[in-house]
Motif scaffolding. Structure first.
Motif, PDB file in Angstrom:
ATOM      1  N   GLU A 151       1.619  13.737   3.058  1.00 49.14           N
ATOM      2  CA  GLU A 151       1.499  14.101   1.645  1.00 49.14           C
ATOM      3  C   GLU A 151       0.051  14.412   1.280  1.00 49.14           C
ATOM      4  OE1 GLU A 151       3.231  11.217  -0.950  1.00 49.14           O
ATOM      5  OE2 GLU A 151       5.286  11.843  -0.499  1.00 49.14           O
ATOM      6  N   ASN A 152      -0.873  13.694   1.881  1.00 43.95           N
ATOM      7  CA  ASN A 152      -2.285  13.974   1.617  1.00 43.95           C
ATOM      8  C   ASN A 152      -2.668  15.379   2.085  1.00 43.95           C
ATOM      9  OD1 ASN A 152      -2.743  11.474   0.466  1.00 43.95           O
ATOM     10  ND2 ASN A 152      -3.406  10.529   2.386  1.00 43.95           N
ATOM     11  N   ALA A 195       6.512   5.274   6.396  1.00 43.11           N
ATOM     12  CA  ALA A 195       5.902   5.520   5.083  1.00 43.11           C
ATOM     13  C   ALA A 195       4.422   5.843   5.236  1.00 43.11           C
ATOM     14  CB  ALA A 195       6.106   4.311   4.180  1.00 43.11           C
ATOM     15  N   GLU A 196       3.742   5.133   6.136  1.00 42.44           N
ATOM     16  CA  GLU A 196       2.315   5.403   6.348  1.00 42.44           C
ATOM     17  C   GLU A 196       2.102   6.810   6.890  1.00 42.44           C
ATOM     18  OE1 GLU A 196       0.866   0.783   7.155  1.00 42.44           O
ATOM     19  OE2 GLU A 196       1.437   2.062   8.840  1.00 42.44           O
ATOM     20  N   ALA A 206       0.819  -1.215   0.000  1.00 43.05           N
ATOM     21  CA  ALA A 206       0.000   0.000   0.000  1.00 43.05           C
ATOM     22  C   ALA A 206       0.854   1.267   0.000  1.00 43.05           C
ATOM     23  CB  ALA A 206      -0.927  -0.001   1.215  1.00 43.05           C
ATOM     24  N   CYS A 207       2.160   1.098   0.142  1.00 41.33           N
ATOM     25  CA  CYS A 207       3.094   2.235   0.159  1.00 41.33           C
ATOM     26  C   CYS A 207       3.850   2.272  -1.176  1.00 41.33           C
ATOM     27  CB  CYS A 207       4.093   2.102   1.302  1.00 41.33           C
ATOM     28  SG  CYS A 207       3.338   1.969   2.939  1.00 41.33           S
ATOM     29  N   TYR A 208       3.596   3.294  -1.958  1.00 42.87           N
ATOM     30  CA  TYR A 208       4.256   3.382  -3.264  1.00 42.87           C
ATOM     31  C   TYR A 208       5.754   3.613  -3.102  1.00 42.87           C
ATOM     32  CZ  TYR A 208       2.937   8.211  -2.134  1.00 42.87           C
ATOM     33  OH  TYR A 208       2.726   9.399  -1.490  1.00 42.87           O
ATOM     34  N   THR A 209       6.515   3.240  -4.143  1.00 41.41           N
ATOM     35  CA  THR A 209       7.975   3.241  -4.013  1.00 41.41           C
ATOM     36  C   THR A 209       8.557   4.632  -3.774  1.00 41.41           C
ATOM     37  OG1 THR A 209       8.220   3.348  -6.435  1.00 41.41           O
ATOM     38  CG2 THR A 209       8.307   1.157  -5.408  1.00 41.41           C
ATOM     39  N   ASP A 247      11.851   7.822  -0.127  1.00 47.75           N
ATOM     40  CA  ASP A 247      12.123   9.034   0.646  1.00 47.75           C
ATOM     41  C   ASP A 247      12.325   8.713   2.119  1.00 47.75           C
ATOM     42  OD1 ASP A 247      11.779  10.251  -1.771  1.00 47.75           O
ATOM     43  OD2 ASP A 247       9.885  11.256  -1.262  1.00 47.75           O
ATOM     44  N   VAL A 248      11.547   7.783   2.629  1.00 46.59           N
ATOM     45  CA  VAL A 248      11.681   7.375   4.029  1.00 46.59           C
ATOM     46  C   VAL A 248      13.046   6.743   4.270  1.00 46.59           C
ATOM     47  CG1 VAL A 248      10.896   5.614   5.678  1.00 46.59           C
ATOM     48  CG2 VAL A 248       9.237   7.146   4.603  1.00 46.59           C
TER      49      VAL A 248
END
Length: 215
Positions: free
Chosen positions: A192-193, A185-186, A10-13, A18-19
């Motif tokens: 980002e949202n 990442a989550e 569910a976490c795009y690359t 970046d993380v």
């Protein structure tokens, strides 16, 4: 394992990259030349690693016996990750993909070529490769070892490390830190949202960056 793989998928690359960069990690992005046949399909899961070698003197029976034995070893829920050390023959095809898919293998990443692409597309088996060729492994290629460290580009991948791959590229996440990477990442996706919402509301991009610390 399944829950971890699903959360990572569910976490795009881009956000995973970046993380991991922010965590001070290096050499985790696979070469950009590796491309997926199903760009819209993201995959993630623990790596089942394979190292191979060429042998022009190998008998046809021996190469096929070794290959089918290799297919038997791939565990459910894993991603087949192969360093064939070869850029001549295909290292994934229809019957092999059918076998792996039926075993619950999530997809494959091959630092070399594959074949039977129309069939792989038809069954929805995600395969990453450097390209395609109709030539097979018979009398040419043998597996050297499984579940050993392999290197693709400048990335060392150990069996059990997690892979996440989408249209943008493929990344290796060390097994020891996969939970921390997913959690970060989550959080980053949530931030980002907020940035996206601010931009759509007309907030200046620099102001949005300074407000949320991300862009």
């Amino acid at each position: 394992m399944t829950e971890t793989a699903d959360r990572l998928a569910a976490c795009y690359t881009g956000v995973v990259h970046d993380v991991m960069r922010a965590m001070g990690l290096k050499d985790f992005t696979l070469p950009a030349e590796l491309r997926p046949i199903l760009p819209e399909k993201r995959i993630a899961g623990p790596a089942f690693t394979i190292e191979g070698m060429t042998d022009a003197s190998a008998a046809a029976h021996d190469t096929l016996l070794a290959w089918t034995g290799l297919l038997s070893k791939a565990p459910r829920g894993s991603i087949w990750v192969c360093q064939p050390n070869d850029r001549i023959v295909a290292h994934m095809g229809e019957l092999s993909a059918e076998t792996l898919k039926n075993k619950g293998v999530r997809g494959c990443i091959v630092d070399g070529y594959i074949r039977d692409v129309d069939f792989l597309l038809e069954i929805g088996f995600q395969a990453w490769s450097r390209g395609f060729t109709p030539r097979d492994i018979v009398s040419w290629w043998l597996p050297k070892a499984t579940e050993v460290p392999i290197t693709i580009g400048d990335v060392e991948i150990r069996s059990g490390d997690y892979m996440v791959a989408d249209r943008d590229g493929a990344i290796r996440v060390p097994a020891a830190i996969v939970e921390a990477v997913i959690e970060k990442a989550e959080v980053a996706i949530g931030t980002e949202n907020l940035v996206r919402k601010a931009i759509l509301e007309g907030v200046d991009p620099q102001e949005a960056y300074l407000r949320y610390g991300k862009f």
